[in-house]
Write a protein that holds these residues in place. Structure first.
Motif, PDB file in Angstrom:
ATOM      1  N   VAL A  81       0.839  -1.200   0.000  1.00  0.00           N
ATOM      2  CA  VAL A  81       0.000   0.000   0.000  1.00  0.00           C
ATOM      3  C   VAL A  81       0.874   1.250   0.000  1.00  0.00           C
ATOM      4  CG1 VAL A  81      -1.701   1.311   1.332  1.00  0.00           C
ATOM      5  CG2 VAL A  81      -1.920  -1.165   1.129  1.00  0.00           C
ATOM      6  N   LEU A  82       1.934   1.267   0.793  1.00  0.00           N
ATOM      7  CA  LEU A  82       2.830   2.422   0.867  1.00  0.00           C
ATOM      8  C   LEU A  82       3.503   2.699  -0.483  1.00  0.00           C
ATOM      9  CD1 LEU A  82       3.981   4.599   2.708  1.00  0.00           C
ATOM     10  CD2 LEU A  82       5.823   3.020   3.297  1.00  0.00           C
ATOM     11  N   ASP A  83       3.957   1.657  -1.165  1.00  0.00           N
ATOM     12  CA  ASP A  83       4.578   1.842  -2.483  1.00  0.00           C
ATOM     13  C   ASP A  83       3.579   2.360  -3.506  1.00  0.00           C
ATOM     14  OD1 ASP A  83       7.003   1.038  -1.506  1.00  0.00           O
ATOM     15  OD2 ASP A  83       7.021  -0.920  -2.503  1.00  0.00           O
ATOM     16  N   ARG A  84       2.344   1.862  -3.466  1.00  0.00           N
ATOM     17  CA  ARG A  84       1.316   2.365  -4.386  1.00  0.00           C
ATOM     18  C   ARG A  84       1.014   3.834  -4.102  1.00  0.00           C
ATOM     19  NH1 ARG A  84      -1.333  -2.616  -3.354  1.00  0.00           N
ATOM     20  NH2 ARG A  84      -2.969  -1.521  -2.186  1.00  0.00           N
ATOM     21  N   GLN A  85       1.015   4.224  -2.828  1.00  0.00           N
ATOM     22  CA  GLN A  85       0.786   5.634  -2.479  1.00  0.00           C
ATOM     23  C   GLN A  85       1.915   6.522  -2.996  1.00  0.00           C
ATOM     24  OE1 GLN A  85       0.282   5.357   1.771  1.00  0.00           O
ATOM     25  NE2 GLN A  85      -1.938   5.064   1.606  1.00  0.00           N
ATOM     26  N   HIS A  86       3.170   6.043  -2.904  1.00  0.00           N
ATOM     27  CA  HIS A  86       4.302   6.802  -3.460  1.00  0.00           C
ATOM     28  C   HIS A  86       4.127   6.981  -4.974  1.00  0.00           C
ATOM     29  CE1 HIS A  86       6.625   6.114   0.291  1.00  0.00           C
ATOM     30  NE2 HIS A  86       7.120   7.292  -0.055  1.00  0.00           N
ATOM     31  N   LEU A  87       3.732   5.906  -5.644  1.00  0.00           N
ATOM     32  CA  LEU A  87       3.536   5.981  -7.087  1.00  0.00           C
ATOM     33  C   LEU A  87       2.390   6.937  -7.433  1.00  0.00           C
ATOM     34  CD1 LEU A  87       4.295   5.113  -9.921  1.00  0.00           C
ATOM     35  CD2 LEU A  87       2.851   3.080  -9.616  1.00  0.00           C
ATOM     36  N   GLU A  88       1.303   6.900  -6.680  1.00  0.00           N
ATOM     37  CA  GLU A  88       0.177   7.814  -6.908  1.00  0.00           C
ATOM     38  C   GLU A  88       0.619   9.265  -6.771  1.00  0.00           C
ATOM     39  OE1 GLU A  88      -2.664   6.423  -4.035  1.00  0.00           O
ATOM     40  OE2 GLU A  88      -3.343   4.777  -5.325  1.00  0.00           O
ATOM     41  N   LYS A  89       1.433   9.564  -5.755  1.00  0.00           N
ATOM     42  CA  LYS A  89       1.935  10.927  -5.564  1.00  0.00           C
ATOM     43  C   LYS A  89       2.836  11.349  -6.723  1.00  0.00           C
ATOM     44  CE  LYS A  89       1.760  10.842  -0.534  1.00  0.00           C
ATOM     45  NZ  LYS A  89       2.547  10.731   0.693  1.00  0.00           N
ATOM     46  N   ALA A  90       3.695  10.443  -7.184  1.00  0.00           N
ATOM     47  CA  ALA A  90       4.600  10.759  -8.300  1.00  0.00           C
ATOM     48  C   ALA A  90       3.805  11.008  -9.579  1.00  0.00           C
ATOM     49  CB  ALA A  90       5.607   9.627  -8.500  1.00  0.00           C
ATOM     50  N   ILE A  91       2.778  10.202  -9.823  1.00  0.00           N
ATOM     51  CA  ILE A  91       1.957  10.370 -11.023  1.00  0.00           C
ATOM     52  C   ILE A  91       1.201  11.696 -10.959  1.00  0.00           C
ATOM     53  CG2 ILE A  91      -0.058   9.475 -12.256  1.00  0.00           C
ATOM     54  CD1 ILE A  91       0.991   6.638 -11.477  1.00  0.00           C
ATOM     55  N   ALA A  92       0.611  11.998  -9.807  1.00  0.00           N
ATOM     56  CA  ALA A  92      -0.117  13.262  -9.652  1.00  0.00           C
ATOM     57  C   ALA A  92       0.816  14.452  -9.872  1.00  0.00           C
ATOM     58  CB  ALA A  92      -0.774  13.333  -8.274  1.00  0.00           C
ATOM     59  N   ARG A  93       2.026  14.360  -9.363  1.00  0.00           N
ATOM     60  CA  ARG A  93       3.016  15.442  -9.543  1.00  0.00           C
ATOM     61  C   ARG A  93       3.410  15.577 -11.008  1.00  0.00           C
ATOM     62  NH1 ARG A  93       8.163  17.397  -7.142  1.00  0.00           N
ATOM     63  NH2 ARG A  93       7.964  19.583  -7.712  1.00  0.00           N
ATOM     64  N   ALA A  94       3.603  14.442 -11.686  1.00  0.00           N
ATOM     65  CA  ALA A  94       3.966  14.469 -13.104  1.00  0.00           C
ATOM     66  C   ALA A  94       2.848  15.095 -13.940  1.00  0.00           C
ATOM     67  CB  ALA A  94       4.267  13.052 -13.598  1.00  0.00           C
TER      68      ALA A  94
END
Length: 168
Positions: A81-94
């Motif tokens: 879950v933590l890794d998916r949240q990091h990826l979600e934040k990176a995608i939103a930032r991109a």
């Protein structure tokens, strides 16, 4: 710039390479269809490109055009879950940095039911066209594979619901 000059929210190269696959009854693709296809194409390019920054630097630093793409995600597990949240934040930032036509963005990442398959990324947001805002949802593969991508939901949003200043 003159007020009489036509303006399009579709980049020139997207308009030049437009394929007549989705057309209106007159035989021409609508501006709304071209905008959705253009944003979908840009998201696919963004997801299939890799930034040279590490995840932490990508999430906290100032991004430039040289940082286009997503940070390396090979160390992330879609079961976490933590890794998916990091990826979600990176995608939103991109998306906030490199695809400004898409506003009020929310991102969710789901692990694939098939072991080793791409994670599924759901991107929700609004697109503005001719003083109207449209809610749109894109389902994309984490790799940016265009065969796994689609626009799955589109509705009109009243102007009072979404403000021009809303971003990620």
């Amino acid at each position: 710039m003159s007020d009489s000059m036509p303006f399009s929210s579709i980049p020139l190269f997207d308009r030049l390479r437009a394929a007549p696959d989705t057309t209106t009854h007159e035989g021409h693709e609508s501006e709304w269809q071209r905008l959705r296809r253009s944003v979908k194409h840009e998201l696919e390019n963004l997801f299939s490109s890799r930034s040279g920054l590490a995840m932490d630097a990508y999430l906290t630093g100032m991004l430039t055009v040289l940082d286009y793409g997503l940070p390396d995600t090979t160390a992330l597990s879609m079961d976490s879950v933590l890794d998916r949240q990091h990826l979600e934040k990176a995608i939103a930032r991109a998306i906030a940095t490199f695809e400004p036509r898409l506003r009020t963005v929310t991102v969710s990442v789901r692990a694939s039911a098939i072991r080793g398959a791409d994670a599924c990324i759901s991107v929700n947001g609004t697109l503005r066209l001719a003083h109207r805002q449209h809610r749109v949802q894109f389902e994309l593969a984490a790799s940016g594979n265009p065969e796994a991508s689609k626009v799955i939901d589109v509705t009109d949003v009243p102007s009072s619901v979404v403000r021009e200043t809303d971003h990620v």
